[in-house]
Design a protein around this motif. Structure first.
Motif, PDB file in Angstrom:
ATOM      1  N   LEU A   1      10.766   1.714   1.700  1.00 50.82           N
ATOM      2  CA  LEU A   1      10.188   2.826   2.465  1.00 50.82           C
ATOM      3  C   LEU A   1       9.261   3.670   1.601  1.00 50.82           C
ATOM      4  O   LEU A   1       8.170   4.066   2.034  1.00 50.82           O
ATOM      5  CB  LEU A   1      11.308   3.694   3.039  1.00 50.82           C
ATOM      6  N   ILE A   2       9.678   3.945   0.368  1.00 48.36           N
ATOM      7  CA  ILE A   2       8.840   4.744  -0.531  1.00 48.36           C
ATOM      8  C   ILE A   2       7.501   4.045  -0.776  1.00 48.36           C
ATOM      9  O   ILE A   2       6.429   4.646  -0.656  1.00 48.36           O
ATOM     10  CB  ILE A   2       9.567   4.996  -1.864  1.00 48.36           C
ATOM     11  N   GLY A   3       7.557   2.768  -1.145  1.00 53.13           N
ATOM     12  CA  GLY A   3       6.327   2.040  -1.428  1.00 53.13           C
ATOM     13  C   GLY A   3       5.419   1.918  -0.223  1.00 53.13           C
ATOM     14  O   GLY A   3       4.187   2.027  -0.337  1.00 53.13           O
ATOM     15  N   THR A   4       6.002   1.707   0.958  1.00 52.25           N
ATOM     16  CA  THR A   4       5.208   1.558   2.172  1.00 52.25           C
ATOM     17  C   THR A   4       4.551   2.867   2.578  1.00 52.25           C
ATOM     18  O   THR A   4       3.350   2.907   2.895  1.00 52.25           O
ATOM     19  CB  THR A   4       6.094   1.037   3.318  1.00 52.25           C
ATOM     20  N   LEU A   5       5.299   3.966   2.554  1.00 51.13           N
ATOM     21  CA  LEU A   5       4.752   5.260   2.959  1.00 51.13           C
ATOM     22  C   LEU A   5       3.817   5.854   1.915  1.00 51.13           C
ATOM     23  O   LEU A   5       2.865   6.567   2.250  1.00 51.13           O
ATOM     24  CB  LEU A   5       5.902   6.233   3.257  1.00 51.13           C
ATOM     25  N   TYR A   6       4.068   5.570   0.659  1.00 52.04           N
ATOM     26  CA  TYR A   6       3.227   6.053  -0.441  1.00 52.04           C
ATOM     27  C   TYR A   6       1.772   5.638  -0.244  1.00 52.04           C
ATOM     28  O   TYR A   6       0.842   6.375  -0.592  1.00 52.04           O
ATOM     29  CB  TYR A   6       3.787   5.494  -1.738  1.00 52.04           C
ATOM     30  N   LEU A   7       1.576   4.463   0.337  1.00 52.32           N
ATOM     31  CA  LEU A   7       0.230   3.968   0.585  1.00 52.32           C
ATOM     32  C   LEU A   7      -0.543   4.866   1.546  1.00 52.32           C
ATOM     33  O   LEU A   7      -1.772   4.938   1.489  1.00 52.32           O
ATOM     34  CB  LEU A   7       0.298   2.548   1.151  1.00 52.32           C
ATOM     35  N   GLY A   8       0.173   5.552   2.436  1.00 54.27           N
ATOM     36  CA  GLY A   8      -0.499   6.452   3.353  1.00 54.27           C
ATOM     37  C   GLY A   8      -1.186   7.610   2.655  1.00 54.27           C
ATOM     38  O   GLY A   8      -2.135   8.195   3.194  1.00 54.27           O
ATOM     39  N   ILE A   9      -0.755   7.900   1.452  1.00 58.68           N
ATOM     40  CA  ILE A   9      -1.349   8.990   0.681  1.00 58.68           C
ATOM     41  C   ILE A   9      -2.307   8.465  -0.386  1.00 58.68           C
ATOM     42  O   ILE A   9      -3.399   9.014  -0.579  1.00 58.68           O
ATOM     43  CB  ILE A   9      -0.252   9.843   0.000  1.00 58.68           C
ATOM     44  N   PHE A  10      -1.944   7.389  -1.067  1.00 54.55           N
ATOM     45  CA  PHE A  10      -2.653   7.002  -2.286  1.00 54.55           C
ATOM     46  C   PHE A  10      -3.361   5.648  -2.214  1.00 54.55           C
ATOM     47  O   PHE A  10      -3.930   5.216  -3.226  1.00 54.55           O
ATOM     48  CB  PHE A  10      -1.669   6.984  -3.465  1.00 54.55           C
ATOM     49  N   ALA A  11      -3.345   4.962  -1.083  1.00 56.19           N
ATOM     50  CA  ALA A  11      -4.022   3.663  -0.992  1.00 56.19           C
ATOM     51  C   ALA A  11      -5.519   3.820  -1.236  1.00 56.19           C
ATOM     52  O   ALA A  11      -6.164   4.726  -0.691  1.00 56.19           O
ATOM     53  CB  ALA A  11      -3.777   3.038   0.377  1.00 56.19           C
ATOM     54  N   ASN A  12      -6.052   2.936  -2.063  1.00 57.92           N
ATOM     55  CA  ASN A  12      -7.484   2.980  -2.356  1.00 57.92           C
ATOM     56  C   ASN A  12      -8.307   2.952  -1.074  1.00 57.92           C
ATOM     57  O   ASN A  12      -8.133   2.068  -0.236  1.00 57.92           O
ATOM     58  CB  ASN A  12      -7.890   1.787  -3.224  1.00 57.92           C
TER      59      ASN A  12
ATOM     60  N   THR B   1      -8.325   4.264   1.890  1.00 62.35           N
ATOM     61  CA  THR B   1      -7.834   4.706   3.196  1.00 62.35           C
ATOM     62  C   THR B   1      -6.708   5.732   3.127  1.00 62.35           C
ATOM     63  O   THR B   1      -6.363   6.329   4.152  1.00 62.35           O
ATOM     64  CB  THR B   1      -7.333   3.497   4.016  1.00 62.35           C
ATOM     65  N   GLY B   2      -6.107   5.926   1.970  1.00 63.12           N
ATOM     66  CA  GLY B   2      -5.044   6.916   1.835  1.00 63.12           C
ATOM     67  C   GLY B   2      -5.575   8.326   1.998  1.00 63.12           C
ATOM     68  O   GLY B   2      -6.787   8.578   1.937  1.00 63.12           O
ATOM     69  N   LEU B   3      -4.667   9.278   2.195  1.00 66.93           N
ATOM     70  CA  LEU B   3      -5.040  10.667   2.459  1.00 66.93           C
ATOM     71  C   LEU B   3      -5.970  11.240   1.393  1.00 66.93           C
ATOM     72  O   LEU B   3      -6.944  11.931   1.710  1.00 66.93           O
ATOM     73  CB  LEU B   3      -3.775  11.526   2.560  1.00 66.93           C
ATOM     74  N   ILE B   4      -5.679  10.978   0.130  1.00 66.70           N
ATOM     75  CA  ILE B   4      -6.476  11.597  -0.928  1.00 66.70           C
ATOM     76  C   ILE B   4      -7.896  11.030  -0.985  1.00 66.70           C
ATOM     77  O   ILE B   4      -8.788  11.655  -1.583  1.00 66.70           O
ATOM     78  CB  ILE B   4      -5.803  11.462  -2.305  1.00 66.70           C
ATOM     79  N   TYR B   5      -8.128   9.883  -0.362  1.00 71.87           N
ATOM     80  CA  TYR B   5      -9.470   9.295  -0.338  1.00 71.87           C
ATOM     81  C   TYR B   5     -10.174   9.535   0.996  1.00 71.87           C
ATOM     82  O   TYR B   5     -11.379   9.799   1.035  1.00 71.87           O
ATOM     83  CB  TYR B   5      -9.410   7.793  -0.612  1.00 71.87           C
ATOM     84  N   SER B   6      -9.420   9.424   2.082  1.00 73.80           N
ATOM     85  CA  SER B   6     -10.030   9.504   3.414  1.00 73.80           C
ATOM     86  C   SER B   6      -9.988  10.901   4.010  1.00 73.80           C
ATOM     87  O   SER B   6     -10.758  11.217   4.921  1.00 73.80           O
ATOM     88  CB  SER B   6      -9.326   8.540   4.365  1.00 73.80           C
ATOM     89  N   GLY B   7      -9.053  11.729   3.539  1.00 73.23           N
ATOM     90  CA  GLY B   7      -8.925  13.068   4.085  1.00 73.23           C
ATOM     91  C   GLY B   7      -8.186  13.127   5.408  1.00 73.23           C
ATOM     92  O   GLY B   7      -8.143  14.186   6.050  1.00 73.23           O
ATOM     93  N   ASN B   8      -7.591  12.016   5.854  1.00 71.13           N
ATOM     94  CA  ASN B   8      -6.827  12.044   7.105  1.00 71.13           C
ATOM     95  C   ASN B   8      -5.518  11.275   6.919  1.00 71.13           C
ATOM     96  O   ASN B   8      -5.328  10.562   5.934  1.00 71.13           O
ATOM     97  CB  ASN B   8      -7.640  11.469   8.267  1.00 71.13           C
ATOM     98  N   LEU B   9      -4.626  11.424   7.904  1.00 71.52           N
ATOM     99  CA  LEU B   9      -3.285  10.855   7.825  1.00 71.52           C
ATOM    100  C   LEU B   9      -3.129   9.564   8.629  1.00 71.52           C
ATOM    101  O   LEU B   9      -2.004   9.130   8.885  1.00 71.52           O
ATOM    102  CB  LEU B   9      -2.263  11.888   8.315  1.00 71.52           C
ATOM    103  N   THR B  10      -4.238   8.948   9.007  1.00 73.66           N
ATOM    104  CA  THR B  10      -4.156   7.747   9.836  1.00 73.66           C
ATOM    105  C   THR B  10      -3.399   6.625   9.135  1.00 73.66           C
ATOM    106  O   THR B  10      -2.535   5.972   9.728  1.00 73.66           O
ATOM    107  CB  THR B  10      -5.561   7.258  10.216  1.00 73.66           C
ATOM    108  N   GLN B  11      -3.710   6.400   7.867  1.00 75.24           N
ATOM    109  CA  GLN B  11      -3.032   5.333   7.141  1.00 75.24           C
ATOM    110  C   GLN B  11      -1.541   5.599   7.043  1.00 75.24           C
ATOM    111  O   GLN B  11      -0.722   4.690   7.175  1.00 75.24           O
ATOM    112  CB  GLN B  11      -3.628   5.175   5.741  1.00 75.24           C
TER     113      GLN B  11
END
Length: 420
Positions: A339-350, A352-362
């Motif tokens: 769960l940690i690894g899967t959800l972590y991608l929503g924030i830090f995935a190259n 599309t993650g939040l810190i790159y895209s600015g949204n929570l879609t991922q």
């Protein structure tokens, strides 16, 4: 045909297959001496049974050649027994059977992972029946949701499983699961929780009552798992290229960081860092990086490892708080780590993650994928386990558990002490 990539894929498959004997040593060292054979045999039993089922029909369900969600509508009937895959199509990057072999090792390992939750108290016959049913109606379909994909004749994308590709049609991005955070670890972790509830607690279950009988086995198993995991993660690129190299480096960085974080938590909590903690921390980091290994920079992989190692070190105590006997912490490491690894991608995935895209879609897509697999696996596993327990019986008698199930179930002892 690219012989280099074919060799890479076949070597990766061999590495992943080695993970199951590695898991047998890891789990075998964690149980008591009177049930180590029983524990290791559940892993080897999975190798035998799931290897056969994969060839007979597992691949045909997991990779049906279409977007189908569940069998029988999604089965590639021509692939039953793999007869239609014996020839390599012109222009293919690698033989179809190389991919079949690679994915077979994933199916074997996923089933074997579940066994750690029912250590010291499961009948081997009940386990084998469970393994066959669970692989058929849980793992094979879920693998299709995550790993199934196909290309058109011109090489363009044609179709894929609903988790990784179907969600993209709705949200604009699909769930990222490069090597099996959902299909393998969340899937096995949810199943482990369900089986632990079905079989109930071991005799004398309490914190500190059951200690590992052989920490060197645990370290050996963790080392074999880490070695094989390079095939698991880097091999999932299906090519020896820059992406597989990134996955390889992250498979070093994340578990290394998780190992350190677990030991630090142990030192703070209990005053002493342990060998079992080092092994468990490494595995927690490997679990967490599995879905994310090709989508994170190495620095973010280290951060993920630190988070997974610390959180999983705390999560293994949940079984005492909530009263379920997950013998070898499959829930605390594989479900929580997945769960940690899967959800972590929503924030830090190259990209599309939040810190790159600015949204929570991922993040939303990752959560949908994780919850869907968790619920599906838990509900079906609970039903399968309950059915087996009420019919042929799944758990050994209490007196057999106390006496030691190696002798009762297998007629063998792991250790013979000779007196002169």
């Amino acid at each position: 045909m690219d012989q280099g990539n074919t060799a890479f894929l076949l070597i990766s498959a061999a590495l992943v297959l080695l993970m199951t004997p590695g898991l047998a040593f890891f789990y075998g060292g964690l149980v008591k001496a009177k049930s180590v054979i029983s524990m290791m045999m559940m892993s080897f039993g999975a190798m035998g049974l799931i290897g056969v089922l994969w060839v007979l029909y597992g691949y045909a369900i997991a990779f049906p050649g279409s977007e189908g969600l569940v069998p029988p509508w999604s089965i590639d009937w021509s692939a039953i027994g793999l007869e239609s895959l014996l020839e390599t199509p012109e222009g293919a990057a690698y033989p179809p059977l190389a991919f079949v072999a690679f994915q077979a090792t994933f199916a074997i390992l996923t089933v074997a992972l579940i066994s750690g939750a029912i250590a010291d108290r499961a009948k081997f016959g009940g386990w084998m029946v469970f393994a066959g049913i669970w692989a058929t109606i849980v793992y094979f379909p879920v693998a299709s949701w995550v790993f199934n994909f196909g290309l058109a004749d011109d090489g363009s994308f044609a179709y894929g499983g609903w988790i990784t590709y179907g969600l993209q049609e709705v949200f604009g991005v699909g769930a990222i699961d490069f090597a099996g955070g959902t299909a393998v670890h969340i899937n096995a972790g949810a199943a482990a929780l369900a089986l632990a509830l079905v079989l109930g607690k071991r005799v004398g279950f309490s914190k500190g009552a059951h200690v590992p009988h052989n920490p060197p086995f645990v370290l050996l198993g963790a080392g074999l798992l880490w070695f094989g995991w390079f095939g698991f993660n880097a091999g999932s690129e299906l090519a020896a290229d820059n992406t597989s190299s990134l996955a390889f480096v992250n498979t070093i960085a994340a578990p290394a960081a998780a190992l350190l974080a677990w030991l630090l938590v142990e030192k703070i909590k209990d005053g002493k860092p342990t060998s079992v903690g080092a092994a468990s921390g490494a595995v927690a980091g490997l679990v967490a990086i599995t879905p994310a290994c090709a989508s994170l920079t190495p620095i973010w992989a280290i951060v993920l490892g630190l988070v997974a190692g610390a959180v999983c070190a705390l999560a293994i105590d949940l079984k005492f708080k909530f009263g379920f006997d997950d013998s070898l912490d499959v829930v605390g490491i594989h479900l929580v780590g997945g769960l940690i690894g899967t959800l972590y991608l929503g924030i830090f995935a190259n990209g599309t993650g939040l810190i790159y895209s600015g949204n929570l879609t991922q993040l939303a897509v990752q959560a949908i994928a994780a919850v869907s697999v968790l619920v599906y696996s838990f509900v079906l596993t609970y039903g399968i386990g309950t059915l087996i327990q009420k019919t042929m019986g799944f758990r050994v008698k209490n007196e057999d558990e106390i006496a030691g199930i190696d002798t009762v179930v297998h007629g063998e002892d792991a250790y013979k002490l000779e007196t002169v």
